[in-house]
Design a protein around this motif. Structure first.
Motif, PDB file in Angstrom:
ATOM      1  N   ARG A 196     -18.701  47.136 -60.779  1.00  0.00           N
ATOM      2  CA  ARG A 196     -19.674  46.737 -59.759  1.00  0.00           C
ATOM      3  C   ARG A 196     -18.965  45.997 -58.632  1.00  0.00           C
ATOM      4  O   ARG A 196     -18.164  45.098 -58.868  1.00  0.00           O
ATOM      5  N   TYR A 197     -19.287  46.393 -57.410  1.00  0.00           N
ATOM      6  CA  TYR A 197     -18.721  45.763 -56.220  1.00  0.00           C
ATOM      7  C   TYR A 197     -19.817  45.000 -55.495  1.00  0.00           C
ATOM      8  O   TYR A 197     -20.930  45.504 -55.309  1.00  0.00           O
ATOM      9  N   ALA A 198     -19.503  43.777 -55.079  1.00  0.00           N
ATOM     10  CA  ALA A 198     -20.413  42.988 -54.252  1.00  0.00           C
ATOM     11  C   ALA A 198     -19.592  42.386 -53.122  1.00  0.00           C
ATOM     12  O   ALA A 198     -18.617  41.666 -53.369  1.00  0.00           O
ATOM     13  N   GLN A 199     -19.959  42.686 -51.911  1.00  0.00           N
ATOM     14  CA  GLN A 199     -19.193  42.230 -50.759  1.00  0.00           C
ATOM     15  C   GLN A 199     -19.068  40.713 -50.758  1.00  0.00           C
ATOM     16  O   GLN A 199     -20.035  39.992 -51.013  1.00  0.00           O
TER      17      GLN A 199
ATOM     18  N   PRO B  98     -25.532  49.273 -58.135  1.00  0.00           N
ATOM     19  CA  PRO B  98     -26.891  48.723 -58.084  1.00  0.00           C
ATOM     20  C   PRO B  98     -27.825  49.494 -57.163  1.00  0.00           C
ATOM     21  O   PRO B  98     -29.046  49.390 -57.293  1.00  0.00           O
ATOM     22  N   SER B  99     -27.268  50.267 -56.235  1.00  0.00           N
ATOM     23  CA  SER B  99     -28.088  51.036 -55.296  1.00  0.00           C
ATOM     24  C   SER B  99     -27.619  52.485 -55.270  1.00  0.00           C
ATOM     25  O   SER B  99     -26.433  52.768 -55.447  1.00  0.00           O
ATOM     26  N   THR B 100     -28.551  53.394 -55.031  1.00  0.00           N
ATOM     27  CA  THR B 100     -28.199  54.801 -54.886  1.00  0.00           C
ATOM     28  C   THR B 100     -27.722  55.058 -53.459  1.00  0.00           C
ATOM     29  O   THR B 100     -27.921  54.240 -52.550  1.00  0.00           O
ATOM     30  N   SER B 101     -27.121  56.214 -53.251  1.00  0.00           N
ATOM     31  CA  SER B 101     -26.675  56.586 -51.906  1.00  0.00           C
ATOM     32  C   SER B 101     -27.847  56.618 -50.933  1.00  0.00           C
ATOM     33  O   SER B 101     -27.729  56.188 -49.776  1.00  0.00           O
ATOM     34  N   ARG B 102     -28.980  57.110 -51.398  1.00  0.00           N
ATOM     35  CA  ARG B 102     -30.159  57.181 -50.531  1.00  0.00           C
ATOM     36  C   ARG B 102     -30.646  55.789 -50.154  1.00  0.00           C
ATOM     37  O   ARG B 102     -30.999  55.543 -48.988  1.00  0.00           O
ATOM     38  N   GLU B 103     -30.655  54.879 -51.113  1.00  0.00           N
ATOM     39  CA  GLU B 103     -31.097  53.513 -50.820  1.00  0.00           C
ATOM     40  C   GLU B 103     -30.160  52.827 -49.837  1.00  0.00           C
ATOM     41  O   GLU B 103     -30.604  52.096 -48.942  1.00  0.00           O
ATOM     42  N   ILE B 104     -28.854  53.068 -49.983  1.00  0.00           N
ATOM     43  CA  ILE B 104     -27.896  52.487 -49.042  1.00  0.00           C
ATOM     44  C   ILE B 104     -28.116  53.061 -47.645  1.00  0.00           C
ATOM     45  O   ILE B 104     -28.077  52.338 -46.641  1.00  0.00           O
TER      46      ILE B 104
ATOM     47  N   ARG C 121     -21.252  48.789 -67.242  1.00  0.00           N
ATOM     48  CA  ARG C 121     -22.291  49.696 -67.730  1.00  0.00           C
ATOM     49  C   ARG C 121     -23.160  50.212 -66.586  1.00  0.00           C
ATOM     50  O   ARG C 121     -23.666  51.329 -66.641  1.00  0.00           O
ATOM     51  N   ALA C 122     -23.376  49.403 -65.559  1.00  0.00           N
ATOM     52  CA  ALA C 122     -24.194  49.815 -64.409  1.00  0.00           C
ATOM     53  C   ALA C 122     -23.445  49.442 -63.133  1.00  0.00           C
ATOM     54  O   ALA C 122     -23.743  48.427 -62.499  1.00  0.00           O
TER      55      ALA C 122
END
Length: 203
Positions: free
Chosen positions: A169-172, A93-99, A89-90
């Motif tokens: 969702r991807y988390a390294q 977690p971060s926008t391109s700008r935040e990254i 659904r989400a």
């Protein structure tokens, strides 16, 4: 059901899950929702076709979801993501700008990988690259002489591309969460997790 509202009933779900060429999780959710609405407390299912290999786990997740929603007189959402096997659904977690803001603060050579709506982001102090295809990123990373690092980045970028393509969702350093579609690695909740590859000090 109207004529005999108190009689126990059984629903056989296998004819739909087994004989429909569709991922069985969503089909199962609808069928168990019908069971909840009609007060059907007994279900007969089978697990024969390879595409329904997780149907028992899906039925278990669906019955819990529908029971909780009915008990709360609420929609069947917010009680767990076990049936969200292919899409989240989400997912970002971060926008391109935040990254990009995070990337600008990095002062070491370790690569960070993240996904956002515009693609896969990989960055360290030497640069910040974005692409939708993991293969197009690799020539920009400069790890041709570092086999172990190249192998690690290849595995993580492939995982990130899969997550981006599906909207997961991807988390390294963490496995993708396939809900009840796959077994989850066992984790000791009484101990701190070991640092992933990114957080380990480089020799």
């Amino acid at each position: 059901r109207r004529r005999l509202p108190h009689v126990e009933m059984m629903m056989g779900t296998g004819n739909l899950t087994e004989l429909t060429e569709a991922d069985s999780g969503g089909v199962t959710a609808i069928l168990l929702g019908l069971c909840s609405e009609l007060g059907i407390r007994n279900v007969l299912t089978v697990q024969v076709s390879p595409h329904t290999r997780r149907t028992i786990e899906e039925h278990d997740a669906a019955r819990r979801l529908m029971f909780a929603a009915a008990a709360d007189n609420a929609l069947p959402k917010g009680y767990g993501a076990g049936l969200l096997q292919l899409h989240d659904r989400a997912p970002y977690p971060s926008t391109s700008r935040e990254i990009a803001e995070t990337a600008a603060e990095v002062r070491d050579a370790n690569f960070r990988i993240a996904t956002a709506e515009d693609g896969i982001h990989v960055f360290n102090r030497a640069g910040h690259h974005v692409a939708r295809d993991a293969f197009s990123l690799f020539p920009k990373l400069g790890v041709e002489a570092d086999g172990a690092h190249a192998f690690y980045l290849g595995a993580e970028l492939a995982k990130a591309e899969t997550a981006f393509s599906l909207g997961k969702r991807y988390a390294q350093d963490d496995p993708l969460d396939w809900g009840c579609g796959a077994d989850r690695p066992e984790e000791d909740k009484n101990r701190l997790r070991e640092a992933g590859h990114t957080l380990r000090a480089k020799a």
